[in-house]
Design a protein around this motif. Structure first.
Motif, mmCIF file in Angstrom:
data_model
loop_
_atom_site.group_PDB
_atom_site.id
_atom_site.type_symbol
_atom_site.label_atom_id
_atom_site.label_comp_id
_atom_site.label_asym_id
_atom_site.label_seq_id
_atom_site.Cartn_x
_atom_site.Cartn_y
_atom_site.Cartn_z
ATOM 1 N N LEU A 242 0.827 -1.209 0.000
ATOM 2 C CA LEU A 242 0.000 0.000 0.000
ATOM 3 C C LEU A 242 0.864 1.262 0.000
ATOM 4 C CD1 LEU A 242 -2.781 -1.048 2.557
ATOM 5 C CD2 LEU A 242 -3.056 -0.715 0.082
ATOM 6 N N HIS A 243 1.902 1.240 0.846
ATOM 7 C CA HIS A 243 2.788 2.413 0.943
ATOM 8 C C HIS A 243 3.554 2.634 -0.354
ATOM 9 C CE1 HIS A 243 5.758 5.230 2.419
ATOM 10 N NE2 HIS A 243 6.727 4.397 2.025
ATOM 11 N N GLU A 244 4.131 1.565 -0.913
ATOM 12 C CA GLU A 244 4.943 1.705 -2.118
ATOM 13 C C GLU A 244 4.121 2.161 -3.316
ATOM 14 O OE1 GLU A 244 8.732 0.832 -2.131
ATOM 15 O OE2 GLU A 244 7.841 1.668 -0.313
ATOM 16 N N SER A 245 2.864 1.749 -3.367
ATOM 17 C CA SER A 245 2.013 2.142 -4.503
ATOM 18 C C SER A 245 1.673 3.629 -4.467
ATOM 19 C CB SER A 245 0.721 1.306 -4.511
ATOM 20 O OG SER A 245 -0.046 1.574 -3.345
ATOM 21 N N ARG A 246 1.812 4.260 -3.288
ATOM 22 C CA ARG A 246 1.458 5.675 -3.154
ATOM 23 C C ARG A 246 2.672 6.578 -2.963
ATOM 24 N NH1 ARG A 246 -3.395 4.636 1.296
ATOM 25 N NH2 ARG A 246 -4.732 3.381 -0.070
ATOM 26 N N CYS A 247 3.820 5.972 -2.717
ATOM 27 C CA CYS A 247 5.031 6.737 -2.402
ATOM 28 C C CYS A 247 5.628 7.367 -3.668
ATOM 29 C CB CYS A 247 6.052 5.816 -1.737
ATOM 30 S SG CYS A 247 7.558 6.661 -1.207
ATOM 31 N N THR A 248 6.104 8.614 -3.536
ATOM 32 C CA THR A 248 6.705 9.307 -4.684
ATOM 33 C C THR A 248 8.027 8.668 -5.095
ATOM 34 O OG1 THR A 248 5.727 11.366 -3.871
ATOM 35 C CG2 THR A 248 7.442 11.555 -5.567
#
Length: 517
Positions: A242-248
């Motif tokens: 979830l974090h990696e899919s939204r991280c810049t």
């Protein structure tokens, strides 16, 4: 390929060889280390486990940090840390110090592996890139394969300490070559923010998974600790995705997994690694503990498998563009299937039968490892290239851990069953000996001790005061039963695994078929 490029590539290969070699070099030397440090095997296992767990856990985050601070500088730090860890391990006076040394080694290895792959590949012209990837990839496979052979050789000719000290001169050579060959001024860096949360989550994911796999058979697969680790792994993985899919600026760009051949190479890396590592980890124990060979003899006896990897892997990598990945990997898988079928039906006490089987497995793994090394790098550049090699390296370690977890657990259960059968048969046989009741009890007690504490050799029965023809016959019967049951215990995991090698064929459909004009 220019001379400087070639020397740089070979320098990186030295680093890769050393850090991957140390994942398997220690296995066959465990009895000698146990004796030398006066420790028990359960505690000594952590000298193995700490290296595997730390290496797998830190490879991805340290690879990303190298991108940020400069590959060349960070690589030198990794070599220095690895040298310090090797010296501490070799000079250890206690098992605790050995574990510390191995932990430091593994931190160095987690830096060396991803950075050496990236430096080596980026050094070579794009037209010759596949050759560079093949050389570095084959170095990984050969280092893991030859680990037990070198471990047995060094332990037999010198001492177990030499398996760590031998790293030092080669790592120092690599360090000196790096100072000469690599540019340190104006070194290119990935000028982005560091994904700290991604680093923490990836560390938790890999730590919990590898620790659970390593300790599952010891702590119990359904124990609170192991279930807790798998739960931690699952939750952390979901949060990470979830974090990696939204991280810049993500820790791992998930776009990697949109590439079909990259995904296929990861799948095949893990599965082929399981089937190959299973023979180089388990068989040396059979040769030394059941058949009574030395560590060096045991290492030499599994050499046919590693030699086949050495011979076939370069050719398969060069053939990739000509015949395509699907046909090559199919050929490799079929060879592994043939090897496991051979293992299932062969007599382990007849060496040539075993040698043919493990040679086929080595041929299959050699055919596979060349193409998947090239496919894992794809056409990636920059941080995508670093990430691809870090991820591939981690999954290679996971394959090794899975092989040990699956096959050692199966073997341990089989040995318990085998010893129980031997003891039950011995109890029935001892009742038929025409001696006094006290003598019969003494024979039974000595037999029990030998079965459960001396690998079932039943040699101590000769200590009875009077050995009658019946006792001699009894001893021979027990020894023969030990040989049969223990051999069956070692061969059974391979028989169970054989259908799974057939199922491995389904992985070939991940790869694209070669189109001929």
């Amino acid at each position: 390929m220019k001379n400087k490029q070639l020397f740089t590539l070979l320098t990186m290969a030295i680093g890769i060889f050393l850090c991957i070699l140390d994942t398997t070099v220690m296995n066959i030397a465990l009895p000698a280390i146990q004796t030398g440090l006066h420790t028990d095997l359960n505690k000594l296992q952590w000298a193995l486990n700490i290296y595997t767990i730390t290496f797998a856990t830190l490879t991805i985050p340290l690879g990303r940090l190298a991108d940020h601070f400069g590959q060349n500088r960070v690589y030198l730090i990794g070599l220095f840390v690895f040298i310090v860890g090797s010296m501490i391990s070799g000079a250890s006076s206690s098992v605790n110090l050995l574990i510390v040394g191995r932990g430091i080694q593994s931190i160095g290895a987690a830096i060396i592996f991803p950075t050496s792959m990236t430096i080596g590949i980026n050094t070579i012209d794009i037209k010759q890139r596949d050759q560079a990837i093949l050389i570095l990839g084959l170095t990984q496979g050969l280092a893991a394969a030859f680990g037990p052979t070198f471990g047995g050789l060094f332990t037999q000719l010198w001492t177990w300490r030499s398996i760590f000290f031998i790293n030092v001169p080669f790592a120092v050579l690599s360090l000196i070559l790096c100072l000469i060959l690599l540019p340190f001024k104006n070194e290119s860096r990935v000028k982005t923010s560091v994904d700290v949360l991604g680093m923490i989550l990836s560390g938790i994911i890999l730590f919990s998974l590898t620790l659970a796999l390593v300790q599952g058979s010891t702590w119990g697969w359904l124990s609170f600790s192991i279930l807790g680790l798998f739960t931690t792994f699952s939750i952390s993985l979901i949060l990470f995705l979830l974090h990696e899919s939204r991280c810049t600026n993500p820790m791992i760009q998930l776009d990697l997994f949109k590439h079909r051949h990259f995904v296929g190479s990861i799948v095949v890396t893990v599965i082929s690694g399981i089937f190959f590592v299973a023979i180089i980890v388990i068989l040396p124990s059979y040769f030394t503990k059941i058949q009574g060979y030395s560590e060096l003899q045991a290492a030499i006896m599994i050499t046919p498998a590693t030699l086949m990897v050495l011979i076939f892997s370069p050719f398969s990598g060069l053939l990739l563009k000509k015949i395509g990945p699907r046909l090559l990997i199919t050929t490799g898988v079929l060879a592994i299937i043939a090897g496991y079928v051979g293992m299932s039906v062969s007599n382990l006490t007849i060496y040539w039968q075993l040698a043919v089987s493990i040679s086929l497995i080595g041929i299959g793994y050699g055919i596979i490892v060349g193409p998947i090394t090239i496919l894992s790098a794809g056409n990636f550049t920059g941080d995508l290239l670093t990430a691809s090699q870090s991820v591939t390296g981690v999954f290679r370690q996971i394959g090794t851990v899975l092989a040990v977890a699956i096959f050692v657990t199966a073997l341990s259960n089989n040995l318990v069953t085998a010893k129980r059968i031997i003891w039950d048969d011995a109890q029935n046989s001892v009742k038929k000996i025409c001696v006094s009741e006290n003598e019969r009890k003494k024979i039974a007690t000595l037999t029990y001790h030998d079965i459960y504490f001396s690998e079932g050799s039943s040699d101590n029965i000769k200590q009875t005061e009077k050995i009658s023809p019946q006792v001699k016959k009894y001893r021979l019967g027990v020894k023969k039963n030990v040989q049969i049951q223990m051999t069956n215990a070692f061969i059974r995991p391979y028989r169970i695994a054989t259908p799974f090698t057939v199922a491995f064929l389904s992985s070939i459909f991940i790869f694209k078929r070669k189109r001929y004009n």
